[in-house]
Structure formats: structure tokens, C-alpha cells
Write a protein that holds these residues in place. Structure first.
Motif, PDB file in Angstrom:
ATOM      1  N   LEU A  37       0.828  -1.207   0.000  1.00  0.00           N
ATOM      2  CA  LEU A  37       0.000   0.000   0.000  1.00  0.00           C
ATOM      3  C   LEU A  37       0.861   1.254   0.000  1.00  0.00           C
ATOM      4  CD1 LEU A  37      -2.864  -1.129   2.386  1.00  0.00           C
ATOM      5  CD2 LEU A  37      -3.019  -0.707  -0.074  1.00  0.00           C
ATOM      6  N   VAL A  41       0.787   4.157  -2.965  1.00  0.00           N
ATOM      7  CA  VAL A  41       0.666   5.601  -2.739  1.00  0.00           C
ATOM      8  C   VAL A  41       1.844   6.319  -3.387  1.00  0.00           C
ATOM      9  CG1 VAL A  41       0.696   7.415  -0.973  1.00  0.00           C
ATOM     10  CG2 VAL A  41      -0.729   5.382  -0.656  1.00  0.00           C
ATOM     11  N   HIS A  42       3.032   5.786  -3.233  1.00  0.00           N
ATOM     12  CA  HIS A  42       4.217   6.414  -3.816  1.00  0.00           C
ATOM     13  C   HIS A  42       4.132   6.446  -5.346  1.00  0.00           C
ATOM     14  CE1 HIS A  42       8.355   7.626  -4.352  1.00  0.00           C
ATOM     15  NE2 HIS A  42       8.507   6.610  -5.188  1.00  0.00           N
ATOM     16  N   SER A  45       1.614   8.938  -6.364  1.00  0.00           N
ATOM     17  CA  SER A  45       2.095  10.271  -5.993  1.00  0.00           C
ATOM     18  C   SER A  45       3.075  10.835  -7.013  1.00  0.00           C
ATOM     19  CB  SER A  45       2.757  10.248  -4.619  1.00  0.00           C
ATOM     20  OG  SER A  45       1.820   9.995  -3.620  1.00  0.00           O
ATOM     21  N   VAL A 111      -7.096   3.399  -4.006  1.00  0.00           N
ATOM     22  CA  VAL A 111      -6.251   4.479  -3.517  1.00  0.00           C
ATOM     23  C   VAL A 111      -6.623   5.734  -4.297  1.00  0.00           C
ATOM     24  CG1 VAL A 111      -3.882   5.287  -3.228  1.00  0.00           C
ATOM     25  CG2 VAL A 111      -4.399   2.838  -3.083  1.00  0.00           C
ATOM     26  N   LEU A 113      -5.802   9.728  -4.751  1.00  0.00           N
ATOM     27  CA  LEU A 113      -5.037  10.934  -4.471  1.00  0.00           C
ATOM     28  C   LEU A 113      -5.814  12.056  -5.127  1.00  0.00           C
ATOM     29  CD1 LEU A 113      -1.287   9.968  -4.880  1.00  0.00           C
ATOM     30  CD2 LEU A 113      -2.585  10.320  -2.816  1.00  0.00           C
ATOM     31  N   CYS A 123      -4.827  11.971   0.457  1.00  0.00           N
ATOM     32  CA  CYS A 123      -4.731  10.534   0.188  1.00  0.00           C
ATOM     33  C   CYS A 123      -5.870   9.855   0.938  1.00  0.00           C
ATOM     34  CB  CYS A 123      -3.379  10.005   0.656  1.00  0.00           C
ATOM     35  SG  CYS A 123      -3.234   8.210   0.530  1.00  0.00           S
ATOM     36  N   PHE A 125      -8.330   6.166   1.166  1.00  0.00           N
ATOM     37  CA  PHE A 125      -8.485   4.756   0.804  1.00  0.00           C
ATOM     38  C   PHE A 125      -9.951   4.362   0.913  1.00  0.00           C
ATOM     39  CE2 PHE A 125      -4.070   4.756   1.135  1.00  0.00           C
ATOM     40  CZ  PHE A 125      -3.530   3.528   0.833  1.00  0.00           C
ATOM     41  N   SER A 141      -0.049   8.868   6.257  1.00  0.00           N
ATOM     42  CA  SER A 141      -0.407  10.094   5.540  1.00  0.00           C
ATOM     43  C   SER A 141      -1.767  10.022   4.881  1.00  0.00           C
ATOM     44  CB  SER A 141       0.660  10.378   4.472  1.00  0.00           C
ATOM     45  OG  SER A 141       0.719   9.314   3.553  1.00  0.00           O
ATOM     46  N   CYS A 142      -2.483   8.918   5.057  1.00  0.00           N
ATOM     47  CA  CYS A 142      -3.764   8.710   4.378  1.00  0.00           C
ATOM     48  C   CYS A 142      -4.895   8.538   5.384  1.00  0.00           C
ATOM     49  CB  CYS A 142      -3.685   7.481   3.476  1.00  0.00           C
ATOM     50  SG  CYS A 142      -2.445   7.604   2.187  1.00  0.00           S
TER      51      CYS A 142
END
Length: 145
Positions: A37, A41-42, A45, A111, A113, A123, A125, A141-142
Motif C-alpha cells: 500500500l 501511494v508512492h 504520488s 487508492v 489521491l 490521500c 483509501f 499520511s492517508c
């Protein structure tokens, strides 16, 4: 003097190994889900900069491939290369759904963003389609939808 191991000694060693493996496997699966996960996100991002450039130039992004995204083994192939773009006025959302390349417990997790009209990225979910979601999987961060 006896040479080698007796049957009972071997069975005790195998039982100990079995118990240790039974404890380690769930911990590894949880760690692996969290790592996947965070990777998702990365990867999504990485597209934020391209979205910012297009939005500041007055262009509405249409596909993730137009942002330079080439795909991920973690995502379902929904949209372009596994990442969909949703535009609602000034709000732009990048959406990726965890697919068959991810752990079973997190397959189906979406996910998001999302860039709001002020240029702030969030962020989020959506875990409603998850097979076995645990709150410890959520990156710090989410937030949850």
C-alpha cells in the motif's frame, strides 16, 4: 553411545519449526500488505507533479499515460495503465485499484489521491471491496473514505 537423533527428538524439532512458522507467516503477510500500500501511494504520488503542471497550464488531464505513468504490477488495469483520472470541476482525483499482483487481503482497495481546488492533495483509501482489511495497513499520511 548413541549416534544420530531419535524419532521423538526430530518430531520435537519439527513441532518447534511449525509453531515458529505459524507465528511468522501472518506477521510477514501484514508487513507485506503495508509495504504494498505504501508503494501504491508512492507510485500514484509520482503523477502529482504532472497533474500540477497541466492544471496550472489550464489543461485537464485525461489519462495516466498522458502524465507519464507506465503501469504497475500492483494495480488492476482499469483506466489507462491501472490509474484512472476523475475530474470534477477544479478537483482532480487519481484512482488506482489494488489488483491481482497485490496481497489477497488488500485486493480491491482503491487508492485516491485527490487535488482540491486550492491545490491541496489528499490521500484517501476506499476499503469496501477489501477481502480482509486491517486498520494497521493504512499509511499514516492517508485516511479512510
Amino acid at each position: 553411545m548413541q549416534n544420530g537423533w531419535s524419532l521423538i527428538e526430530l518430531m520435537i524439532v519439527l513441532a518447534i519449526i511449525g509453531v515458529l512458522a505459524g507465528l511468522a507467516l501472518p506477521a510477514y503477510q501484514d508487513y507485506s500488505s503495508r509495504a504494498q500500500l505504501a508503494r501504491a501511494v508512492h507510485e500514484v504520488s509520482e503523477l502529482k507533479h504532472s497533474v500540477e503542471v497541466l492544471v496550472n497550464d489550464g489543461v485537464v488531464p485525461s489519462t495516466s499515460s498522458s502524465l507519464g505513468f507506465t503501469g504497475s504490477s500492483l494495480f488492476e488495469e482499469v483506466g489507462s495503465n491501472g490509474v484512472s483520472i476523475i475530474v470534477d470541476g477544479d478537483v482532480v482525483s487519481l484512482v488506482a485499484t489494488m489488483g491481482a499482483g497485490s496481497n489477497y487481503a488488500i485486493r480491491g482497495v482503491k487508492v485516491f489521491l485527490t487535488r482540491d481546488s486550492n491545490g491541496t492533495w489528499l490521500c484517501i483509501f476506499d476499503t469496501t471491496a477489501s477481502h480482509n482489511w486491517k486498520s494497521e495497513y493504512l499509511p499514516s499520511s492517508c485516511s479512510l473514505m
